[in-house]
Scaffold this motif. Sequence first.
Motif, PDB file in Angstrom:
ATOM      1  N   PRO A 100      13.528  78.915  36.114  1.00 36.86           N
ATOM      2  CA  PRO A 100      13.776  80.149  35.352  1.00 36.86           C
ATOM      3  C   PRO A 100      14.603  79.880  34.102  1.00 36.86           C
ATOM      4  O   PRO A 100      15.423  78.967  34.052  1.00 36.86           O
ATOM      5  CB  PRO A 100      14.571  81.014  36.335  1.00 36.86           C
ATOM      6  N   SER A 101      14.368  80.698  33.087  1.00 37.20           N
ATOM      7  CA  SER A 101      15.133  80.592  31.848  1.00 37.20           C
ATOM      8  C   SER A 101      16.534  81.181  32.054  1.00 37.20           C
ATOM      9  O   SER A 101      16.812  81.832  33.062  1.00 37.20           O
ATOM     10  CB  SER A 101      14.412  81.333  30.724  1.00 37.20           C
ATOM     11  N   CYS A 102      17.393  80.976  31.067  1.00 36.26           N
ATOM     12  CA  CYS A 102      18.773  81.462  31.145  1.00 36.26           C
ATOM     13  C   CYS A 102      18.839  82.980  31.262  1.00 36.26           C
ATOM     14  O   CYS A 102      19.721  83.519  31.928  1.00 36.26           O
ATOM     15  CB  CYS A 102      19.555  81.012  29.909  1.00 36.26           C
ATOM     16  N   ASP A 103      17.887  83.670  30.600  1.00 41.92           N
ATOM     17  CA  ASP A 103      17.911  85.132  30.602  1.00 41.92           C
ATOM     18  C   ASP A 103      16.863  85.754  31.532  1.00 41.92           C
ATOM     19  O   ASP A 103      16.604  86.953  31.465  1.00 41.92           O
ATOM     20  CB  ASP A 103      17.738  85.669  29.177  1.00 41.92           C
ATOM     21  N   ASP A 104      16.307  84.947  32.413  1.00 41.70           N
ATOM     22  CA  ASP A 104      15.330  85.441  33.393  1.00 41.70           C
ATOM     23  C   ASP A 104      15.992  86.452  34.332  1.00 41.70           C
ATOM     24  O   ASP A 104      17.170  86.310  34.683  1.00 41.70           O
ATOM     25  CB  ASP A 104      14.786  84.251  34.190  1.00 41.70           C
ATOM     26  N   ASP A 105      15.238  87.464  34.719  1.00 39.80           N
ATOM     27  CA  ASP A 105      15.782  88.497  35.619  1.00 39.80           C
ATOM     28  C   ASP A 105      16.324  87.896  36.919  1.00 39.80           C
ATOM     29  O   ASP A 105      17.368  88.336  37.420  1.00 39.80           O
ATOM     30  CB  ASP A 105      14.718  89.548  35.947  1.00 39.80           C
ATOM     31  N   LEU A 125      25.435  91.033  31.061  1.00 36.57           N
ATOM     32  CA  LEU A 125      25.486  89.682  30.511  1.00 36.57           C
ATOM     33  C   LEU A 125      25.009  89.778  29.060  1.00 36.57           C
ATOM     34  O   LEU A 125      23.958  90.347  28.787  1.00 36.57           O
ATOM     35  CB  LEU A 125      24.552  88.783  31.324  1.00 36.57           C
ATOM     36  N   LYS A 126      25.793  89.266  28.130  1.00 32.97           N
ATOM     37  CA  LYS A 126      25.473  89.345  26.700  1.00 32.97           C
ATOM     38  C   LYS A 126      25.440  87.957  26.084  1.00 32.97           C
ATOM     39  O   LYS A 126      25.951  87.000  26.658  1.00 32.97           O
ATOM     40  CB  LYS A 126      26.536  90.177  25.953  1.00 32.97           C
ATOM     41  N   SER A 127      24.850  87.849  24.921  1.00 33.89           N
ATOM     42  CA  SER A 127      24.819  86.611  24.128  1.00 33.89           C
ATOM     43  C   SER A 127      24.367  85.409  24.959  1.00 33.89           C
ATOM     44  O   SER A 127      24.984  84.337  24.905  1.00 33.89           O
ATOM     45  CB  SER A 127      26.190  86.334  23.504  1.00 33.89           C
ATOM     46  N   ILE A 128      23.323  85.576  25.710  1.00 40.16           N
ATOM     47  CA  ILE A 128      22.802  84.490  26.557  1.00 40.16           C
ATOM     48  C   ILE A 128      22.123  83.458  25.667  1.00 40.16           C
ATOM     49  O   ILE A 128      21.312  83.798  24.801  1.00 40.16           O
ATOM     50  CB  ILE A 128      21.785  85.043  27.580  1.00 40.16           C
ATOM     51  N   SER A 129      22.453  82.189  25.882  1.00 39.73           N
ATOM     52  CA  SER A 129      21.804  81.125  25.112  1.00 39.73           C
ATOM     53  C   SER A 129      21.596  79.893  25.992  1.00 39.73           C
ATOM     54  O   SER A 129      22.397  79.612  26.872  1.00 39.73           O
ATOM     55  CB  SER A 129      22.631  80.760  23.883  1.00 39.73           C
ATOM     56  N   GLU A 130      20.512  79.209  25.710  1.00 37.78           N
ATOM     57  CA  GLU A 130      20.243  77.948  26.407  1.00 37.78           C
ATOM     58  C   GLU A 130      20.931  76.829  25.643  1.00 37.78           C
ATOM     59  O   GLU A 130      20.778  76.698  24.432  1.00 37.78           O
ATOM     60  CB  GLU A 130      18.734  77.690  26.483  1.00 37.78           C
ATOM     61  N   GLN A 131      21.693  76.009  26.354  1.00 42.95           N
ATOM     62  CA  GLN A 131      22.414  74.903  25.743  1.00 42.95           C
ATOM     63  C   GLN A 131      21.633  73.606  25.826  1.00 42.95           C
ATOM     64  O   GLN A 131      21.847  72.698  25.046  1.00 42.95           O
ATOM     65  CB  GLN A 131      23.780  74.728  26.425  1.00 42.95           C
ATOM     66  N   GLY A 132      20.738  73.536  26.794  1.00 40.49           N
ATOM     67  CA  GLY A 132      19.922  72.340  26.963  1.00 40.49           C
ATOM     68  C   GLY A 132      19.048  72.446  28.190  1.00 40.49           C
ATOM     69  O   GLY A 132      19.287  73.277  29.078  1.00 40.49           O
ATOM     70  N   TYR A 133      18.000  71.612  28.220  1.00 43.19           N
ATOM     71  CA  TYR A 133      17.076  71.594  29.352  1.00 43.19           C
ATOM     72  C   TYR A 133      16.580  70.174  29.549  1.00 43.19           C
ATOM     73  O   TYR A 133      16.181  69.509  28.584  1.00 43.19           O
ATOM     74  CB  TYR A 133      15.898  72.538  29.103  1.00 43.19           C
ATOM     75  N   ASN A 134      16.630  69.716  30.796  1.00 43.11           N
ATOM     76  CA  ASN A 134      16.116  68.397  31.142  1.00 43.11           C
ATOM     77  C   ASN A 134      15.017  68.587  32.178  1.00 43.11           C
ATOM     78  O   ASN A 134      15.300  68.884  33.345  1.00 43.11           O
ATOM     79  CB  ASN A 134      17.242  67.505  31.681  1.00 43.11           C
ATOM     80  N   ALA A 135      13.762  68.433  31.740  1.00 38.75           N
ATOM     81  CA  ALA A 135      12.620  68.647  32.637  1.00 38.75           C
ATOM     82  C   ALA A 135      12.581  67.611  33.757  1.00 38.75           C
ATOM     83  O   ALA A 135      12.187  67.927  34.881  1.00 38.75           O
ATOM     84  CB  ALA A 135      11.314  68.611  31.843  1.00 38.75           C
ATOM     85  N   ASN A 136      12.999  66.381  33.473  1.00 39.60           N
ATOM     86  CA  ASN A 136      12.960  65.330  34.498  1.00 39.60           C
ATOM     87  C   ASN A 136      13.900  65.625  35.653  1.00 39.60           C
ATOM     88  O   ASN A 136      13.556  65.424  36.818  1.00 39.60           O
ATOM     89  CB  ASN A 136      13.298  63.965  33.880  1.00 39.60           C
ATOM     90  N   SER A 137      15.103  66.073  35.339  1.00 39.72           N
ATOM     91  CA  SER A 137      16.069  66.352  36.406  1.00 39.72           C
ATOM     92  C   SER A 137      15.972  67.793  36.892  1.00 39.72           C
ATOM     93  O   SER A 137      16.577  68.149  37.895  1.00 39.72           O
ATOM     94  CB  SER A 137      17.497  66.058  35.933  1.00 39.72           C
TER      95      SER A 137
END
Length: 176
Positions: A100-105, A125-137
């Motif tokens: 799921p994404s950072c802002d997923d329900d 929850l406000k100002s949600i942002s993704e800082q990084g994503y590692n698909a392998n881990s």
Amino acid sequence: MIALVISISSAWVYLDASKHKIGKIPGEQGQSAGLWWLACIGLWVYFFPAYLLKRAQLIERARKCPQESTHRIFKAIVFTVWGSLMIMGPINHSLGPTLPSCDDDDSIELITKIINGQGLQFVSLKSISEQGYNANSGLRACAAKVITTSGDMGIHYSIAWQNKSKDQFGIQLQAD
């Protein structure tokens, strides 16, 4: 992207074959324009080049015994959409569930439970942002501002698989 190329080129095969009146001649070997489309969708790597190689021969044969196709454009549009869905269904299924994404329900619902479990009353929850994503881990790092009845605070949280085959994930929360 690959699915779209396969789908569009297969629809082109149908349009080209039906435009040149290529089709199954009764009592002879061959296939209809629609069957050429289906063959290309099913095994594009073999049948698309086969059509291109046989195209001149098929057109010449069709001049002697043309086979009419009705509603060519409509069928090509339907074939393109349907073909894309046929191809993408197995591809998407084989990829398995996505984290799921950072802002997923579901993510927000789990964060709400964690915050409320700390004795605070979650509001939003406000100002949600993704800082990084590692698909392998299978790890997603996020930041947000939590509003509770006790005030606001910045948080960092990570989303990770607990059991990917069962589509179960967990969240680790850290206040700033």
